[in-house]
Design a protein around this motif. Structure first.
Motif, PDB file in Angstrom:
ATOM      1  N   ARG A   1      -2.656  77.085 -13.134  1.00  0.00           N
ATOM      2  CA  ARG A   1      -1.890  76.172 -12.549  1.00  0.00           C
ATOM      3  C   ARG A   1      -1.973  76.703 -10.983  1.00  0.00           C
ATOM      4  O   ARG A   1      -2.326  76.414 -10.242  1.00  0.00           O
ATOM      5  N   GLU A   2      -1.593  77.771 -11.115  1.00  0.00           N
ATOM      6  CA  GLU A   2      -0.591  78.642  -9.706  1.00  0.00           C
ATOM      7  C   GLU A   2      -2.427  78.904  -8.699  1.00  0.00           C
ATOM      8  O   GLU A   2      -2.362  78.986  -7.929  1.00  0.00           O
ATOM      9  N   LYS A   3      -2.927  79.128  -9.834  1.00  0.00           N
ATOM     10  CA  LYS A   3      -4.241  79.597  -8.826  1.00  0.00           C
ATOM     11  C   LYS A   3      -5.044  79.064  -7.845  1.00  0.00           C
ATOM     12  O   LYS A   3      -5.284  78.420  -7.047  1.00  0.00           O
ATOM     13  N   LEU A   4      -4.806  77.176  -8.827  1.00  0.00           N
ATOM     14  CA  LEU A   4      -5.486  76.351  -8.257  1.00  0.00           C
ATOM     15  C   LEU A   4      -4.984  75.875  -7.132  1.00  0.00           C
ATOM     16  O   LEU A   4      -5.544  75.478  -6.295  1.00  0.00           O
ATOM     17  N   PHE A   5      -3.148  75.562  -7.246  1.00  0.00           N
ATOM     18  CA  PHE A   5      -2.510  75.429  -5.980  1.00  0.00           C
ATOM     19  C   PHE A   5      -3.045  75.900  -5.203  1.00  0.00           C
ATOM     20  O   PHE A   5      -2.675  75.558  -4.109  1.00  0.00           O
ATOM     21  N   GLN A   6      -3.205  77.476  -5.169  1.00  0.00           N
ATOM     22  CA  GLN A   6      -2.901  78.309  -4.207  1.00  0.00           C
ATOM     23  C   GLN A   6      -4.667  78.337  -3.525  1.00  0.00           C
ATOM     24  O   GLN A   6      -4.154  78.500  -2.401  1.00  0.00           O
ATOM     25  N   GLN A   7      -5.254  77.647  -4.020  1.00  0.00           N
ATOM     26  CA  GLN A   7      -6.666  77.550  -3.068  1.00  0.00           C
ATOM     27  C   GLN A   7      -6.150  76.285  -2.528  1.00  0.00           C
ATOM     28  O   GLN A   7      -6.576  75.895  -1.631  1.00  0.00           O
ATOM     29  N   ALA A   8      -5.825  75.014  -3.154  1.00  0.00           N
ATOM     30  CA  ALA A   8      -5.805  73.923  -2.225  1.00  0.00           C
ATOM     31  C   ALA A   8      -4.322  74.021  -0.927  1.00  0.00           C
ATOM     32  O   ALA A   8      -4.822  73.613  -0.711  1.00  0.00           O
ATOM     33  N   GLU A   9      -3.467  74.944  -1.230  1.00  0.00           N
ATOM     34  CA  GLU A   9      -2.679  74.831  -0.487  1.00  0.00           C
ATOM     35  C   GLU A   9      -2.939  76.295   1.112  1.00  0.00           C
ATOM     36  O   GLU A   9      -2.778  75.490   1.624  1.00  0.00           O
ATOM     37  N   THR A  10      -4.212  77.032   0.360  1.00  0.00           N
ATOM     38  CA  THR A  10      -4.705  77.190   1.579  1.00  0.00           C
ATOM     39  C   THR A  10      -5.550  76.832   2.644  1.00  0.00           C
ATOM     40  O   THR A  10      -5.750  76.291   3.497  1.00  0.00           O
ATOM     41  N   ILE A  11      -5.918  75.349   1.583  1.00  0.00           N
ATOM     42  CA  ILE A  11      -7.027  74.332   2.170  1.00  0.00           C
ATOM     43  C   ILE A  11      -6.016  73.316   3.710  1.00  0.00           C
ATOM     44  O   ILE A  11      -6.540  73.482   4.398  1.00  0.00           O
ATOM     45  N   LEU A  12      -4.869  73.468   2.904  1.00  0.00           N
ATOM     46  CA  LEU A  12      -3.584  73.009   3.469  1.00  0.00           C
ATOM     47  C   LEU A  12      -3.335  73.241   5.257  1.00  0.00           C
ATOM     48  O   LEU A  12      -3.075  72.799   5.946  1.00  0.00           O
ATOM     49  N   VAL A  13      -2.779  74.695   4.822  1.00  0.00           N
ATOM     50  CA  VAL A  13      -2.111  75.086   5.992  1.00  0.00           C
ATOM     51  C   VAL A  13      -3.249  75.869   6.739  1.00  0.00           C
ATOM     52  O   VAL A  13      -2.778  76.932   7.766  1.00  0.00           O
ATOM     53  N   ARG A  14      -4.450  76.624   6.244  1.00  0.00           N
ATOM     54  CA  ARG A  14      -4.985  77.234   6.687  1.00  0.00           C
ATOM     55  C   ARG A  14      -6.311  76.682   7.525  1.00  0.00           C
ATOM     56  O   ARG A  14      -6.874  76.938   8.724  1.00  0.00           O
ATOM     57  N   ASP A  15      -6.883  76.247   6.049  1.00  0.00           N
ATOM     58  CA  ASP A  15      -8.493  75.820   6.753  1.00  0.00           C
ATOM     59  C   ASP A  15      -8.359  74.335   7.835  1.00  0.00           C
ATOM     60  O   ASP A  15      -9.030  74.668   8.350  1.00  0.00           O
ATOM     61  N   GLU A  16      -7.443  73.299   6.925  1.00  0.00           N
ATOM     62  CA  GLU A  16      -7.252  72.517   7.450  1.00  0.00           C
ATOM     63  C   GLU A  16      -5.973  72.246   8.686  1.00  0.00           C
ATOM     64  O   GLU A  16      -6.212  71.022   9.959  1.00  0.00           O
ATOM     65  N   ALA A  17      -5.567  72.642   8.520  1.00  0.00           N
ATOM     66  CA  ALA A  17      -3.803  72.438   8.904  1.00  0.00           C
ATOM     67  C   ALA A  17      -3.539  71.056  10.023  1.00  0.00           C
ATOM     68  O   ALA A  17      -3.365  70.775  10.908  1.00  0.00           O
ATOM     69  N   PRO A  18      -3.541  70.405   8.854  1.00  0.00           N
ATOM     70  CA  PRO A  18      -2.799  68.962   9.636  1.00  0.00           C
ATOM     71  C   PRO A  18      -1.181  68.365   9.787  1.00  0.00           C
ATOM     72  O   PRO A  18      -1.121  68.057  10.150  1.00  0.00           O
ATOM     73  N   ILE A  19      -1.014  69.659   9.027  1.00  0.00           N
ATOM     74  CA  ILE A  19       0.856  70.401   9.180  1.00  0.00           C
ATOM     75  C   ILE A  19       0.647  72.031   9.599  1.00  0.00           C
ATOM     76  O   ILE A  19      -0.268  72.266   9.718  1.00  0.00           O
ATOM     77  N   ILE A  20       1.949  72.124  10.065  1.00  0.00           N
ATOM     78  CA  ILE A  20       2.370  73.104  10.886  1.00  0.00           C
ATOM     79  C   ILE A  20       3.774  73.648  10.174  1.00  0.00           C
ATOM     80  O   ILE A  20       4.173  72.964  10.407  1.00  0.00           O
ATOM     81  N   PRO A  21       3.757  74.511   8.649  1.00  0.00           N
ATOM     82  CA  PRO A  21       5.164  74.628   8.676  1.00  0.00           C
ATOM     83  C   PRO A  21       6.133  75.906   9.067  1.00  0.00           C
ATOM     84  O   PRO A  21       5.188  76.444   9.975  1.00  0.00           O
ATOM     85  N   LEU A  22       7.515  75.164   9.760  1.00  0.00           N
ATOM     86  CA  LEU A  22       7.827  76.302  10.631  1.00  0.00           C
ATOM     87  C   LEU A  22       8.853  76.647  10.361  1.00  0.00           C
ATOM     88  O   LEU A  22       9.069  78.257   9.739  1.00  0.00           O
ATOM     89  N   TYR A  23       9.604  76.526   9.000  1.00  0.00           N
ATOM     90  CA  TYR A  23       9.940  77.374   7.781  1.00  0.00           C
ATOM     91  C   TYR A  23      10.782  76.346   7.120  1.00  0.00           C
ATOM     92  O   TYR A  23      10.801  75.504   6.938  1.00  0.00           O
ATOM     93  N   ILE A  24      11.623  77.698   6.286  1.00  0.00           N
ATOM     94  CA  ILE A  24      12.484  76.693   5.340  1.00  0.00           C
ATOM     95  C   ILE A  24      13.909  76.739   5.036  1.00  0.00           C
ATOM     96  O   ILE A  24      14.347  77.558   5.698  1.00  0.00           O
ATOM     97  N   TYR A  25      13.765  75.734   5.176  1.00  0.00           N
ATOM     98  CA  TYR A  25      15.708  74.917   5.160  1.00  0.00           C
ATOM     99  C   TYR A  25      16.168  76.329   4.476  1.00  0.00           C
ATOM    100  O   TYR A  25      16.001  76.324   3.676  1.00  0.00           O
TER     101      TYR A  25
END
Lengths: 544, 344, 304
Positions: A486-510
């Protein structure tokens, strides 16, 4: 002259009568009640105390003290532990949960709590007539979504049944590792059928109000206070530490601080109630406790509109932000900058890295996208809401910094647009914006609560972004019972989200800050879900 | 012939020691006093000049205005570093610095120069005050003049509307009005294509909104004045000569209520500026990064706490706001005394 | 008869106000159920809207609302869904009224003597300082006065509590903060009234008849001058009620002022319209009461 004399007399009498009236009001309005054992400042006035319809954390804190579910969260690490159910069995395929309720459960008014109440509560939560906004969390249960959207009308088809008086059987669509956490959330808490059927929507105004958890509601005055009293019929009442608790809805950080300093409040447990300009001084004090929790502050792009439909532009903007500067200068509560969406500390998950700070690369990407040096880049708006009153001009302050950073590093011009909060939510959901500030607080301790948002068509996506591969990865991760896979699959998904496509820019953790004096208060801990059950908190008697 | 100067003519009472209260110092000029034969305007000016507070206030306001207008020009023509430190939008790392030689009023949360922001904020605040008062002046004068002059059914109807509007909770309507109209207009195509218009639209709406809720008193007072003017000789004469209603309104009535109008503008401006600062306190007024005194004070007030007091964030913008309002009030009082207008 | 007619007229007035408030608040963009977290399906949103009849055309919603109004039912708050507007008013109105009245008392107790002395000592130092103080009181906004009061009296000196509304001690600072503006206004009004009254023919006649200085001041000038102050009390009490929202905000006082502002920001339609009506009723009532008291004080005044 008679009339002047008359006027004078009348005026004198009127003033006297007025003063008398004033005194009467003053004494009438002042309160004569015993002081509370514990006074806690909550951020906002709860919109409701009905577990099925609340959305905000402020509401949930009070509701969890009054109503309980099959599981509850323990105070130190916010893990799910037995609540109304004393044990459960999970089938090998992870899809069937059999909960065994305790046999001695009673409402605060004396009636027994049985499995029929559990089923009633869940069906009520899913019922279209209740119009619960959090019902989606129960969609993991078989037929829950169909029932909630009105496709099926028969409640008995939903995968939750009372097989006997103290057993509840739940069938899920697929194995869900965090299902026990969901069972502890207010939406799955048990509500009193007898009162609801009698009073309908006004059931919370009934006195006495049956509750299933540690505290009963004594009084609820809007914008004033909520007073709770220990429920002696709670199954764990022997461990409930305080008798009378007052909860105050104070919205302004300065007032909260002043009340605390003056001793009018014991705990301030809403993490945002700290004046941001004093954070560096206050954090030095031992009674101010900073902690990170599962929440991320990020920037959203509307990817359906130019120029943000080009991933290179989005990546360029991401690479040009000096996040350290923002957390050092503006938020200053010791937040951790992040390049990924899922916060560190999420159970069973480590995020892959996203985009860092690289202005040179940013400029290169922007040039590739057709705007060398920012030339020709259209003016765009950054949308944010006014966090009202004197507290929390954070969004505005961050916006001002971003404006400067993007202008200096990339040569592009951004305008600030501030709207009221209600309008803001509407605009975000209608995709009526270009770039907007965003945040998300996790509902439970699992990566899915963050990554599930950006599935195609999810109501909380609000960027117009859709990536079939991302969807596949997230769905596959949720189908598997193997935590590592599960962790591996999520990691692949998150890479697409924050690195490859970047429809969002995370700034900081609350980072939240609670304040209370550890010498005086015990039974309260900071954890990643920022959940502090009321029942364990108490004031330690002062040593003579 | 009594040639004594007016001030010494105190009415004497039989057997009573001379009046000690200045309250009763009479000020009625004798029939042959040259003052009685000058025009109302000249009389007013002369009375105004004797009011020291009003004159001082007028000078102060003129000075303030001059500084506000000169400062941006100064920034443009001065050297790069001076302009940069004093640029009101320039963020720097010197957060929360008390007044220094570099930053005369200190810096704020973002390291911006408070002196410069106060002066630029003054532009917005004064503009809001003037335009708002202007809007209320125009609406109020027209409304009251028409009601008072035409009379009858029209008067009744117009004044009933004023009564209705008086009973409305203005705060709600200002908020809702500003936001509704603002959003509606902003979403129209016309505005979307012109970004400069869009950003200034917010400020424009504040002017119009605040002015639109303040004209009620003006209308009532103007109506009262017009009612009394209507029956005066010169208006009768004009009418017998065949002048139509609009002509009489614009050429005779309105110029004669000029005095009251100016007075109430001077007295309404402080109220509008205060109102704008209330709205800014609620984050509903001027939007960032523009500043008005209201937003500056709201920022400053949010810093008041027992631990660290950044006094310069409140004292300087607040001080200038209060002194300006004081000046406007004294000026208004002076004008009102000068034009001999009764307060009811 | 005049007053009966005015009361009768008030009813259609309130109707118009309710329609106006209703229309305005529905026109504003954004709705009460736009939230941060979107529900999992659009059905849910539709269900909520249907439950509160927000999917019907505005005029139809108004008719429904009006029907309820006739039963004295102001509706349920759309934000605090377990409370009716009647609950909110019952909780908040006594508090706001107490605060308003205390501020009013403070304003008259300080403002009237201030106005009196500045008028009596006109043109000399007490007048200059007193008038200056009065104008100053009018120029400093409430949200500046309040934090300073808190800082000095509640935090440094610890004489009063910092916020909230429980015992009479809690009521002192907010009343002062709220009333300070009106101290200035009353002082100025009274001063002007006395100066005008002092010039009136009536007073000159009284002096000619041989009345002494202090008697004159106290008995006649002052009482005539009170009339404009009394007539200002109406709008002043109304202003106190709504102008209190900033004070209530700062001191966390559970009055209706805060509800008034927040409900319009939250697009809580029912509360906005309900409170607008309440305010209108109070204003109309106050104005009537003031006009009525005017006739009591000065029988020359007649209304036809």
């Amino acid at each position: 002259m008679t009339f002047i004399g008359r006027a004078g007399r009348i005026f004198l009498r009127a003033r006297f009568a007025f003063c008398l009236l004033g005194c009467a009001f003053v004494f009438g309005c002042s309160r004569h009640e015993p002081p509370a054992d514990l006074t806690i400042i909550n951020n906002a006035e709860p919109e409701s105390l009905d577990p099925a319809i609340i959305v905000a954390q402020a509401d949930m804190r009070v509701v969890s003290a009054m109503f309980e579910g099959l599981t509850r969260l323990e105070p130190v690490n916010a893990q799910a532990v037995p609540g109304l159910a004393e044990s459960w069995d999970i089938s090998p395929d992870g899809k069937i949960y059999t909960f065994h309720l305790r046999t001695n459960l009673l409402w605060s008014t004396g009636e027994p709590i049985t499995s029929a109440d559990v089923v009633y509560s869940w069906i009520r939560e899913l019922s279209p007539a209740t119009a619960s906004e959090y019902a989606g969390q129960l969609y993991y249960v078989k037929n829950a979504k169909e029932f909630n959207t009105g496709q099926i009308k028969d409640a008995s088809l939903v995968g939750v049944h009372a097989t006997d008086k103290f057993t509840v059987r739940v069938e899920l669509n697929h194995p869900t590792l965090f299902f026990l956490d969901i069972c502890s959330m207010p939406l799955a808490c048990v509500v009193p059928r007898q009162t609801i059927e009698k009073y309908g929507d006004r059931w919370l105004m009934a006195t006495p109000l049956p509750v299933s958890s540690a505290y009963e509601l004594v009084e609820w005055r809007l914008n004033d206070k909520i007073r709770l009293k220990k429920n002696p019929l709670y199954w764990d009442a022997v461990n409930t530490r305080s008798e009378i608790v007052d909860i105050l809805p104070v919205g302004s950080p300065n007032t909260a601080l002043n009340l605390y300093e003056r001793g009018q409040a014991d705990i301030v447990w809403d993490k945002e109630l700290i004046p941001s300009e004093l954070i560096d001084v206050l954090l030095q004090r031992p009674d101010f406790h900073a902690f990170t929790y599962l929440g991320t502050y990020f920037i959203r792009f509307n990817v359906t509109k130019k120029p943000f439909d080009d991933p290179r532009v989005r990546q360029a903007l991401a690479l040009a932000i000096d996040k350290e500067r923002i957390v050092k200068k503006i938020t200053r509560a010791g937040e951790v900058t992040t390049s990924h969406l899922v916060p560190d500390g999420t159970r069973n998950y480590t995020s892959p890295p996203g985009l860092g700070y690289d202005p040179a690369q940013a400029r290169k990407l922007l040039a590739e996208a057709g705007y060398p040096g920012g030339k020709g880049f259209p003016r765009f708006e950054y949308l944010f809401n006014a966090a009202g009153g004197s507290g929390g001009k954070i969004h505005e302050n961050i916006a001002i910094e971003l404006q400067q950073m993007w202008r200096d590093q990339l040569g592009i011009e951004m305008e600030l647009r501030q709207v009221e909060t209600q309008v803001f939510w509407g605009m975000e959901s209608r995709l009526d914006y270009q770039v907007s500030r965003s945040s998300w607080i996790g509902d439970y301790d699992d990566a899915n609560t963050f990554l599930g948002m950006f599935l195609t068509g999810d109501g909380n996506n609000e960027t117009g972004w859709s990536n079939p591969r991302y969807d596949d990865l997230v769905h596959a991760a949720n189908e598997t019972t193997d935590a590592k896979q599960r962790e591996k699959l999520f990691q692949q998904a998150e890479t697409i989200l924050v690195r490859d496509e970047a429809p969002i820019i995370p700034l900081y953790i609350y980072s939240g800050i609670n304040y209370f004096d550890t010498n005086k208060i015990s039974g309260i801990w900071e954890n990643v879900l920022d959940d502090q059950p009321l029942r364990t908190i108490r004031k330690i008697e002062a040593r003579p | 012939m009594n040639n004594e100067p007016v001030e010494s003519r105190k009415p004497k009472v039989e057997g009573e020691k001379p009046a000690t209260s200045e309250l009763f110092a009479g000020s009625r000029p004798s029939a042959l006093d040259p003052r009685l034969h000058s025009s109302p305007g000249q009389r007013a000016w002369r009375r105004f000049r004797t009011n020291r507070a009003a004159v001082f206030s007028a000078w102060y306001l003129a000075f303030l205005l001059a500084v506000i207008l000169v400062w941006p020009v100064l920034l443009k023509v001065s050297g790069a570093s001076f302009a940069k430190t004093h640029n009101p939008d320039q963020l720097s790392d010197v957060q929360f610095s008390p007044p220094t030689a570099q930053h005369w009023f200190g810096t704020d949360f973002h390291g911006r120069d408070v002196f410069s922001r106060t002066l630029f904020g003054a532009q917005i605040s004064l503009l809001v005050g003037v335009v708002g008062a202007g809007v209320s002046l125009i609406i109020g004068v027209l409304w009251g003049a028409i009601a008072g002059y035409v009379g009858g059914r029209v008067d009744s109807f117009l004044m009933r509307l004023v009564d209705i509007l008086y009973s409305l909770p203005t705060i709600i309507f200002v908020i809702v009005l500003l936001k509704t109209l603002g959003e509606l207009v902003k979403q129209s195509h016309f505005v979307k294509n012109s970004p400069a218009l869009e950003s200034s639209l917010n400020v424009i709406f504040i002017f119009v909104g605040l002015g639109a809720v303040s004209w009620l008193t003006m209308a009532r007072i103007v109506r009262g004045q017009v009612l009394s003017l209507r029956s005066r000789a010169f208006v009768e004469a004009s009418r017998t000569l065949g002048a139509g209603t609009p002509r009489i309104l614009f050429r005779h009535i309105i110029p004669n209520i000029f005095g009251i109008a100016i007075t109430y503008v001077a007295l309404t401006m402080p109220a509008i500026i205060l109102y704008e600062s209330f709205l800014s306190f609620l984050s509903l007024g001027v939007q960032a990064p523009m500043a008005s005194w209201g937003t500056l004070i709201a920022e400053g007030v949010s810093q008041i706490n027992p631990i660290r007091i950044y006094w310069w964030l409140v004292v300087f913008p607040g001080g200038i706001l209060v002194t300006t309002l004081l000046a406007l009030n004294f000026l208004g009082d002076g004008l009102r005394d000068a034009w001999d207008v009764k307060s009811k | 008869m005049y007053f009966a007619r005015r009361i009768l007229f008030a009813i259609p007035l309130l109707l118009v106000i309710s329609m106006l408030a209703f229309a305005l608040v529905h026109l504003a963009p954004g709705g009460p159920f736009d939230t941060e977290r979107k529900p999992a399906s659009p059905e849910i949103e539709r269900n909520i809207k249907a439950k509160y009849h927000l999917d019907e055309p505005v005029w139809k919603q108004y008719c429904r609302y009006f029907g309820d109004l006739l039963h004295g039912d102001f509706g349920v708050s759309l934000k605090y869904r377990n409370h009716t507007v009647n609950d909110i008013i019952a909780q908040g109105l006594p508090v706001s009224m107490t605060l308003g009245m205390l501020a009013f008392c403070f304003a008259t107790v300080v403002g009237v003597p201030l106005g009196f002395f500045t008028a009596a000592r006109r043109g000399r130092w007490p007048d200059y300082t007193g008038s200056f103080l009065a104008v100053l009181a009018v120029c400093v906004p409430g949200f500046v006065v309040a934090p300073f009061l808190i800082l000095i009296f509640a935090i440094k000196l610890k004489w009063f509590p910092v916020a909230l509304w429980e015992t009479p001690w809690h009521m002192v600072l907010p009343s002062i903060a709220l009333g300070s503006y009106f101290v200035g206004k009353i002082a100025r009004l009274l001063r002007e009234g006395m100066l005008t009254a002092a010039q009136s023919e009536f007073v000159t006649a009284a002096r000619a008849k041989g009345l002494g200085e202090t008697a004159l001041l106290l008995k006649h000038v002052f009482r005539i001058a009170l009339l404009p102050v009394v007539s200002y009390s109406g709008p002043m009490l109304a202003d106190l009620l709504t102008g209190s929202f900033i004070i209530e905000n700062i001191f966390q006082i559970p009055g209706i002022g805060v509800f008034l502002v927040n409900s319009s920001l939250n697009r809580d339609y029912t509360v906005v319209v309900g409170l607008s009506l309440l305010y209108a009723m109070l204003l109309i009532g106050l104005n009537l009461a003031v006009d009525f008291s005017y006739t009591l004080l000065d029988p020359r005044v007649k209304y036809e």
